[in-house]
Write a protein that holds these residues in place. Structure first.
Motif, PDB file in Angstrom:
ATOM      1  N   LEU A   5       5.017   2.760  -9.199  1.00 26.23           N
ATOM      2  CA  LEU A   5       5.866   2.008  -8.270  1.00 26.23           C
ATOM      3  C   LEU A   5       5.363   0.576  -8.086  1.00 26.23           C
ATOM      4  CD1 LEU A   5       6.532   4.774  -5.583  1.00 26.23           C
ATOM      5  CD2 LEU A   5       8.113   3.949  -7.341  1.00 26.23           C
ATOM      6  N   THR A   6       4.045   0.411  -8.063  1.00 27.72           N
ATOM      7  CA  THR A   6       3.479  -0.933  -7.920  1.00 27.72           C
ATOM      8  C   THR A   6       3.839  -1.808  -9.128  1.00 27.72           C
ATOM      9  OG1 THR A   6       1.631  -0.084  -6.611  1.00 27.72           O
ATOM     10  CG2 THR A   6       1.359  -2.260  -7.601  1.00 27.72           C
ATOM     11  N   LYS A  13      14.372  -9.231  -6.077  1.00 27.70           N
ATOM     12  CA  LYS A  13      13.596  -8.985  -4.861  1.00 27.70           C
ATOM     13  C   LYS A  13      13.507  -7.488  -4.548  1.00 27.70           C
ATOM     14  CE  LYS A  13      14.957 -13.442  -2.911  1.00 27.70           C
ATOM     15  NZ  LYS A  13      15.566 -14.139  -1.751  1.00 27.70           N
ATOM     16  N   VAL A  14      13.095  -6.735  -5.544  1.00 28.42           N
ATOM     17  CA  VAL A  14      13.031  -5.275  -5.388  1.00 28.42           C
ATOM     18  C   VAL A  14      11.802  -4.869  -4.575  1.00 28.42           C
ATOM     19  CG1 VAL A  14      12.813  -3.079  -6.611  1.00 28.42           C
ATOM     20  CG2 VAL A  14      14.243  -4.901  -7.554  1.00 28.42           C
ATOM     21  N   THR A  15      12.023  -4.020  -3.588  1.00 26.06           N
ATOM     22  CA  THR A  15      10.935  -3.453  -2.798  1.00 26.06           C
ATOM     23  C   THR A  15      11.022  -1.941  -2.872  1.00 26.06           C
ATOM     24  OG1 THR A  15      10.987  -5.307  -1.242  1.00 26.06           O
ATOM     25  CG2 THR A  15       9.904  -3.295  -0.499  1.00 26.06           C
ATOM     26  N   ALA A  56       6.578  -3.190 -18.611  1.00 27.24           N
ATOM     27  CA  ALA A  56       5.807  -2.554 -19.677  1.00 27.24           C
ATOM     28  C   ALA A  56       4.745  -1.623 -19.104  1.00 27.24           C
ATOM     29  CB  ALA A  56       5.160  -3.611 -20.561  1.00 27.24           C
ATOM     30  N   LYS A  57       4.054  -2.073 -18.062  1.00 30.87           N
ATOM     31  CA  LYS A  57       3.019  -1.251 -17.457  1.00 30.87           C
ATOM     32  C   LYS A  57       3.624  -0.020 -16.794  1.00 30.87           C
ATOM     33  CE  LYS A  57      -0.872  -1.326 -14.244  1.00 30.87           C
ATOM     34  NZ  LYS A  57      -1.683  -2.144 -13.297  1.00 30.87           N
ATOM     35  N   ALA A  58       4.721  -0.230 -16.053  1.00 25.12           N
ATOM     36  CA  ALA A  58       5.384   0.896 -15.385  1.00 25.12           C
ATOM     37  C   ALA A  58       5.855   1.915 -16.419  1.00 25.12           C
ATOM     38  CB  ALA A  58       6.556   0.402 -14.545  1.00 25.12           C
ATOM     39  N   ALA A  59       6.502   1.430 -17.472  1.00 26.32           N
ATOM     40  CA  ALA A  59       7.034   2.323 -18.506  1.00 26.32           C
ATOM     41  C   ALA A  59       5.917   3.067 -19.222  1.00 26.32           C
ATOM     42  CB  ALA A  59       7.864   1.531 -19.511  1.00 26.32           C
ATOM     43  N   GLY A  60       4.758   2.404 -19.384  1.00 27.17           N
ATOM     44  CA  GLY A  60       3.632   3.027 -20.058  1.00 27.17           C
ATOM     45  C   GLY A  60       3.051   4.208 -19.306  1.00 27.17           C
ATOM     46  N   THR A  93       0.839  -1.187   0.000  1.00 32.52           N
ATOM     47  CA  THR A  93       0.000   0.000   0.000  1.00 32.52           C
ATOM     48  C   THR A  93       0.877   1.239   0.000  1.00 32.52           C
ATOM     49  OG1 THR A  93      -1.693  -1.150   1.255  1.00 32.52           O
ATOM     50  CG2 THR A  93      -1.834   1.243   1.210  1.00 32.52           C
ATOM     51  N   LEU A  94       0.746   2.020  -1.036  1.00 31.62           N
ATOM     52  CA  LEU A  94       1.553   3.230  -1.141  1.00 31.62           C
ATOM     53  C   LEU A  94       0.860   4.411  -0.486  1.00 31.62           C
ATOM     54  CD1 LEU A  94       2.756   2.745  -4.769  1.00 31.62           C
ATOM     55  CD2 LEU A  94       4.237   2.958  -2.792  1.00 31.62           C
ATOM     56  N   PHE A  95      -0.321   4.733  -0.981  1.00 29.34           N
ATOM     57  CA  PHE A  95      -1.014   5.893  -0.448  1.00 29.34           C
ATOM     58  C   PHE A  95      -2.450   5.577  -0.035  1.00 29.34           C
ATOM     59  CE2 PHE A  95       2.082   7.483  -3.510  1.00 29.34           C
ATOM     60  CZ  PHE A  95       2.814   8.333  -2.712  1.00 29.34           C
ATOM     61  N   GLY A  96      -2.898   4.384  -0.347  1.00 27.44           N
ATOM     62  CA  GLY A  96      -4.282   4.054  -0.067  1.00 27.44           C
ATOM     63  C   GLY A  96      -5.205   4.625  -1.125  1.00 27.44           C
TER      64      GLY A  96
END
Length: 550
Positions: free
Chosen positions: A69-70, A105-107, A78-82, A25-28
């Motif tokens: 970020l998610t 294992k990126v967080t 692909a989704k992040a880059a889009g 959860t980043l910001f809710g």
């Protein structure tokens, strides 16, 4: 080759987890990115729909950055880059984190947004051939409104992947491209960035160039692989971010003098901006380099500034080589001189009506030099600087350097070049070499590592000054040091001495850049203190500190 920066995991909330995130959860709030748009903050698109134009709302910033970020953390490049304004570059960079940097294992843990800027922590495991290490760092992304659609999107920048990345740089994990080095001075004293912070970048460059020429063995590191610069002088050394396994340092002998290096660092310490370089005139060996601030751009060797009246060393040599003047010859310095439609005046409208060239040089009276422009060819100064003093030749010092520039100019710009303005550009290493050439009688290219190590060819000047010019120039610089503009800074300095001051005017700057260069026996040094005023009182003490350091 690279300066190690140790990072630990930042904060207790960052945990390394495998696979897709659960409960991340980043910001809710909702994942929906659509926003209601008021007519005051929108324009009509080509299809008649409303296109948002106003500032981003807090919800837009939060939602877009959370989605980005998610997607990144879940491995959906692909989704992040889009969600960015440059999907190709972003997708390639995200892929490189796994393939080249060996991140797994990126967080991602976000911080509180500040307007449209969202900070976050990247935590990952590095895995290279069974060698594993945890690594984390902070960086940020900026959310902006797309002009065409009005939708919020991430503004692509390399720093989103790591704050140390510039355009074309890459994060890599693997065997270091060169072993670590144990750099030592001319007497065998070890030089470390801890003891000499001003040398940190120099030591990185030396490792880059000479690490593989020592008996050291490379280790495994995460490092920034720098993009190749178009100009060698601008090339940044690679930078170590994390050492996974230490290599064996190889010893590299330099020409530096640890004691003089310490003196140089003390001399510039506390100044908002200052740089100094010292060389051995008889050989060209670099003895010390220091900058304030200590970190960042190496102005002492890579700077490109107008050298002001220190250039009169070259101009005086040229005039005497051409038989146009000599120290004892009548050579007045008029209050005003007009060249190419430009009217030049001396500082405070001073003049030397019936003086000699020696008096004009010692007083650094500009128009004594500018008045000679009418009798010179456009390329005379360029030739003297290059062919006698080595300025603009391709120096092979062992580290990245800017080797000075005295371009061919005409009319007023050529006249300005005679006093170190116009298009003339140098740094303290270049200017120290001017004084060193006078002291030695000929140009010796500066170097920090012996050319015998890599068999490189040092630059050689095509000719030397005429004997009468050399003796005349030494007398001029001695007079300047004992009773001219450099006398205060050189007071009490014994031995075979010579000096020249300089103050270079810079557009939009209230005070000129202060320059000073001098030699004492087989030691020459030069300093610049930008935006400080007169050379003698501001840069002079810096050079004096080196000449008297023992």
């Amino acid at each position: 080759m690279r300066r190690e920066v140790k990072y630990g995991l930042i904060g207790g909330s960052v945990a390394l987890v495998a696979g897709v995130v659960g409960g991340f959860t980043l910001f809710g709030g909702s994942d929906e990115s659509s926003q209601e748009v008021s007519s005051a903050d929108a324009k009509s698109g080509e299809d008649g729909t409303k296109v948002p134009t106003g500032p981003l709302s807090a919800k837009e910033v939060q939602t877009t950055s959370r989605q980005f970020l998610t997607a990144w953390q879940s491995g959906d490049a692909a989704k992040a880059a889009g969600l960015t304004d440059d999907p190709e570059k972003c997708k390639s960079a995200l892929a490189a984190l796994g393939k080249q940097a060996r991140f797994s294992k990126v967080t991602l843990t976000p911080g509180a947004p500040a307007g449209d800027k969202v900070p976050y922590t990247v935590a990952a495991q590095i895995d290279y051939k069974g060698i594993k290490a945890a690594y984390s760092y902070r960086t940020s992304a900026t959310v902006q409104r797309a002009k065409a659609t009005g939708k919020p999107q991430i503004a692509w920048k390399p720093t989103m992947m790591h704050p140390g990345l510039a355009k074309g740089d890459e994060l890599r994990t693997g065997e270091a491209e060169a072993p670590p080095i144990k750099a030592v001075d001319r007497k065998g004293t070890e030089l470390t960035p801890e003891a000499h912070p001003a040398l940190a970048g120099v030591l990185d460059s030396l490792r880059d160039k000479y690490g593989d020429k020592t008996d050291g063995k490379p280790g495994v590191e995460l490092f920034i692989h720098r993009a190749k610069s178009a100009k060698p002088a601008d090339q940044l050394p690679e930078k170590t971010l994390k050492v996974l396994s230490k290599g064996t340092p190889g010893t590299l002998k330099t020409t530096l003098d640890a004691g003089m290096q310490s003196a140089a660092e003390r001399a510039v310490k506390g100044k908002k901006s200052a740089s100094v370089a010292a060389v051995k005139p008889s050989t060209g060996e670099i003895l010390a380099l220091a900058n304030s601030p200590e970190k960042g751009f190496n102005l002492a060797t890579q700077g490109s500034l107008a050298p002001g009246s220190t250039m009169k060393i070259v101009t005086a040599a040229m005039l005497m080589d051409k038989g146009m003047t000599s120290p004892g010859k009548s050579h007045p310095c008029p209050k005003y001189v007009t060249v190419g439609g430009w009217k030049f005046q001396n500082l405070d409208k001073s003049e030397i009506k019936n003086g000699t060239f020696a008096q004009s040089f010692a007083a650094s009276c500009n128009n004594a030099f500018i008045s000679q422009a009418k009798d010179l060819s456009d390329d005379d100064l360029t030739k003297e600087a290059r062919d006698v003093f080595g300025i603009g030749l391709n120096w092979q010092t062992g580290i990245p350097t800017f080797d000075g520039a005295v371009p061919v100019q005409s009319d007023a710009q050529m006249a300005a070049s005679l006093i170190g303005q116009g298009g003339v550009r140098m740094n303290p290493l270049n200017v120290a070499t001017l004084a060193a050439t006078v002291r030695a009688g000929s140009f010796h290219q500066p170097y920090i590592v012996s050319p015998e190590l890599d068999h490189r060819t040092l630059a050689k000047a095509p000719r030397t000054m005429k004997p009468s010019t050399l003796s005349g120039l030494k007398s001029l610089m001695k007079l300047t040091a004992t009773s001219g503009t450099a006398a205060q800074a050189m007071s009490g300095v014994s031995g075979d001495v010579g000096a020249k001051t300089g103050s270079a005017e810079v557009d939009g700057q209230k005070k000129p850049n202060a320059w000073f260069t001098a030699y004492r026996n087989d030691l020459a040094a030069a300093a610049v203190v930008p935006a400080s005023g007169h050379g003698g009182s501001n840069a002079g003490p810096v050079v004096r500190a080196l000449l008297t350091s023992g």
